[in-house]
Design an enzyme around this catalytic site. Sequence first.
Site, PDB file in Angstrom:
ATOM      1  N   GLU A 266       0.878  -1.176   0.000  1.00 42.83           N
ATOM      2  CA  GLU A 266       0.000   0.000   0.000  1.00 42.83           C
ATOM      3  C   GLU A 266       0.910   1.219   0.000  1.00 42.83           C
ATOM      4  O   GLU A 266       1.527   1.530   1.025  1.00 42.83           O
ATOM      5  CB  GLU A 266      -0.889   0.012   1.247  1.00 42.83           C
ATOM      6  N   CYS A 300      -2.282   9.260   2.457  1.00 44.20           N
ATOM      7  CA  CYS A 300      -1.988   8.670   1.148  1.00 44.20           C
ATOM      8  C   CYS A 300      -3.091   9.043   0.156  1.00 44.20           C
ATOM      9  O   CYS A 300      -2.862   9.081  -1.047  1.00 44.20           O
ATOM     10  CB  CYS A 300      -1.855   7.160   1.269  1.00 44.20           C
TER      11      CYS A 300
HETATM   12  P1  NAD Z   1       8.297   5.322   4.392  1.00 50.13           P
HETATM   13  O1  NAD Z   1       8.289   4.587   3.100  1.00 50.13           O
HETATM   14  O2  NAD Z   1       9.403   6.254   4.670  1.00 50.13           O
HETATM   15  O3  NAD Z   1       8.289   4.269   5.612  1.00 50.13           O
HETATM   16  C1  NAD Z   1       7.242   3.339   5.763  1.00 50.13           C
HETATM   17  C2  NAD Z   1       7.727   2.146   6.571  1.00 50.13           C
HETATM   18  O4  NAD Z   1       8.607   1.357   5.777  1.00 50.13           O
HETATM   19  C3  NAD Z   1       8.497   2.499   7.838  1.00 50.13           C
HETATM   20  O5  NAD Z   1       8.102   1.622   8.862  1.00 50.13           O
HETATM   21  C4  NAD Z   1       9.943   2.257   7.435  1.00 50.13           C
HETATM   22  O6  NAD Z   1      10.798   1.951   8.504  1.00 50.13           O
HETATM   23  C5  NAD Z   1       9.791   1.065   6.514  1.00 50.13           C
HETATM   24  N1  NAD Z   1      10.856   0.862   5.514  1.00 50.13           N
HETATM   25  C6  NAD Z   1      11.432   1.797   4.730  1.00 50.13           C
HETATM   26  N2  NAD Z   1      12.305   1.210   3.885  1.00 50.13           N
HETATM   27  C7  NAD Z   1      12.275  -0.115   4.135  1.00 50.13           C
HETATM   28  C8  NAD Z   1      12.955  -1.256   3.611  1.00 50.13           C
HETATM   29  N3  NAD Z   1      13.849  -1.140   2.641  1.00 50.13           N
HETATM   30  N4  NAD Z   1      12.676  -2.478   4.116  1.00 50.13           N
HETATM   31  C9  NAD Z   1      11.753  -2.619   5.086  1.00 50.13           C
HETATM   32  N5  NAD Z   1      11.100  -1.587   5.645  1.00 50.13           N
HETATM   33  C10 NAD Z   1      11.344  -0.346   5.175  1.00 50.13           C
HETATM   34  O7  NAD Z   1       6.879   6.078   4.493  1.00 50.13           O
HETATM   35  P2  NAD Z   1       6.381   7.169   5.556  1.00 50.13           P
HETATM   36  O8  NAD Z   1       7.075   8.459   5.318  1.00 50.13           O
HETATM   37  O9  NAD Z   1       6.372   6.585   6.921  1.00 50.13           O
HETATM   38  O10 NAD Z   1       4.843   7.304   5.117  1.00 50.13           O
HETATM   39  C11 NAD Z   1       4.364   8.137   4.111  1.00 50.13           C
HETATM   40  C12 NAD Z   1       4.136   7.363   2.816  1.00 50.13           C
HETATM   41  O11 NAD Z   1       3.264   6.263   3.037  1.00 50.13           O
HETATM   42  C13 NAD Z   1       3.456   8.209   1.758  1.00 50.13           C
HETATM   43  O12 NAD Z   1       4.039   7.939   0.521  1.00 50.13           O
HETATM   44  C14 NAD Z   1       2.002   7.721   1.803  1.00 50.13           C
HETATM   45  O13 NAD Z   1       1.282   7.936   0.617  1.00 50.13           O
HETATM   46  C15 NAD Z   1       2.185   6.266   2.097  1.00 50.13           C
HETATM   47  N6  NAD Z   1       0.998   5.687   2.721  1.00 50.13           N
HETATM   48  C16 NAD Z   1       0.232   4.810   1.987  1.00 50.13           C
HETATM   49  C17 NAD Z   1      -0.917   4.259   2.526  1.00 50.13           C
HETATM   50  C18 NAD Z   1      -1.777   3.322   1.731  1.00 50.13           C
HETATM   51  O14 NAD Z   1      -2.606   2.636   2.326  1.00 50.13           O
HETATM   52  N7  NAD Z   1      -1.620   3.248   0.433  1.00 50.13           N
HETATM   53  C19 NAD Z   1      -1.283   4.566   3.840  1.00 50.13           C
HETATM   54  C20 NAD Z   1      -0.472   5.433   4.574  1.00 50.13           C
HETATM   55  C21 NAD Z   1       0.680   5.975   3.986  1.00 50.13           C
END
Ligand code: NAD
Length: 513
Positions: A266, A300
């Site tokens: 997501e 998001c």
């Molecule tokens: P992010 O991608 O920086 O981090 C999200 C999570 O992924 C964190 O827990 C982080 O530690 C983990 N992570 C990052 N790289 C990783 C890797 N290589 N391996 C494993 N884990 C890893 O996102 P953010 O800044 O926390 O959130 C904002 C983003 O999330 C925006 O792009 C938003 O649109 C998206 N979002 C999407 C949804 C949806 O349902 N589609 C919902 C909420 C947020």
Amino acid sequence: MTLATLDLAADVKTILGDLGVKPERYTGGTLAVRSPVTGAEIGRLPEDTAESAAKAIDAAHQAFLEWRLVPAPKRGELIRLLGEELRAAKTALGRLVSIEVGKITSEGLGEVQEMIDICDFAVGLSRQLYGLTIATERADHRMMETWHPLGAIGIISAFNFPVAVWSWNAALAIVCGNSTVWKPSEKTPLTALATQAIFEKALTRYIAEGNSAPKNLSTLLIGGRDVGEVLVDHEKVPLVSATGSTAMGRTVGPRLAQRFARSLLELGGNNAAIVAPTADLDLTLRGVAFSAMGTAGQRCTTLRRLFVHDSVYDTLVPRLAKAYQSVTVGSPLEAGNLVGPLIDKAAFDKMKASLEAAKSAGGKVTGGERIEQDGAPDAYYVRPAIVEMPEQTGPVKEETFAPILYVMKYSDFDEVLRLHNDVPQGLSSSIFTNDMREAEIFVSDRGSDCGIANVNIGPSGAEIGGAFGGEKETGGGRESGSDAWRAYMRRQTNTMNYGRTLPLAQGVKFDVI
Ligand code: NAD
């Protein structure tokens, strides 16, 4: 009360203490957590190492081996109790969400309500994990499909929905017979600690009712990307549901594919709305303002691109600009403020850079300036920005996780549909129109290419009854409602022979000795 006099660390201590979380879980560690409300530190958590994370995953796998033997409706009882515990803790957890993420109070509470709603959904689901009975071509046979749990399910969540995303996954995964291992965002581990404590309360009640449940049914891992990677690479995790940026998904997806594990991604959204000539402009104004400015643009599903028909542009856009100027920006903990802070300085810097890039591409920017708060120099509050763009170029085609709304004029419906779909990211979308043909085309196969397509309601927000998400770049995630449960199970086809012969394919003969 001014921000300078707020002692949010004390609030956190009270909330976590009341839920039974020991201070050593959130003090004295290496992971510093700051509240975006004041910019001040509110916790310091000990982090998992690669070794401790791997050990926790092994233990979660053992928990799965036991939990899968519990009948599904009995598993549902645990989630029913979780729903009750969440109702009891709603005010406290909602406030903690506001403190840790900066959501206004109603949004913090709304997030917890979503957790309650998915619990209710999952309880009913625990009696409806249906398989089909399939017509078979063989005499005296019956063919059917059955659904079995997968194992220890990995959940990686983003900062902006710090607890609801866990619940969308966990409530379904657990009634389906799986255990879960959760790696929340490193920016929001305190709400995760609280949620885990609430889950454990439900588990204690479940066992007190005379049921048995394994330890480690729900496990929490604290740390950053490196800890998430352990979850992604561990052979005992058959599915990782990861919510976050497209950049994260681009790394996680191929790593999971490499070991043939499943992924449920997501990711980001660059969501658009179309305002057609027949739109009800009062309704549109409210829908657009809420979707674009709510949660300070950190959803998001936030509305980021607005296409307005040239016949209504000069009526709608000045009214929208007025609404942007009048909206109250300030502490999310104070009633009356509609827009809280950005999560941190990095988010503010990205917003500034996008606005600069938009200006260079010919955009006219209104708003977007930082609003400094007395006594909170490290908090980043901004006035939401409207950018009138001559065309869809530059930063308009990217997701900037901040309150920027790019507005563009259109005159032809087919052309605006093309522009609407002409970005790589596509999560949610909407059209404001009273023309039935336009509305139907928008939700048809030649309309919006997003996972969510709405009519006369903005793109942001979702109910748990429908499957959420479905970002087009990834082929679609889809957690939460509808038939999302199937992602957490494996399908088996069973053929039962109740005859006395074994029909073989035509012409095949076997001489059995
Ligand atoms: P992010 O991608 O920086 O981090 C999200 C999570 O992924 C964190 O827990 C982080 O530690 C983990 N992570 C990052 N790289 C990783 C890797 N290589 N391996 C494993 N884990 C890893 O996102 P953010 O800044 O926390 O959130 C904002 C983003 O999330 C925006 O792009 C938003 O649109 C998206 N979002 C999407 C949804 C949806 O349902 N589609 C919902 C909420 C947020």
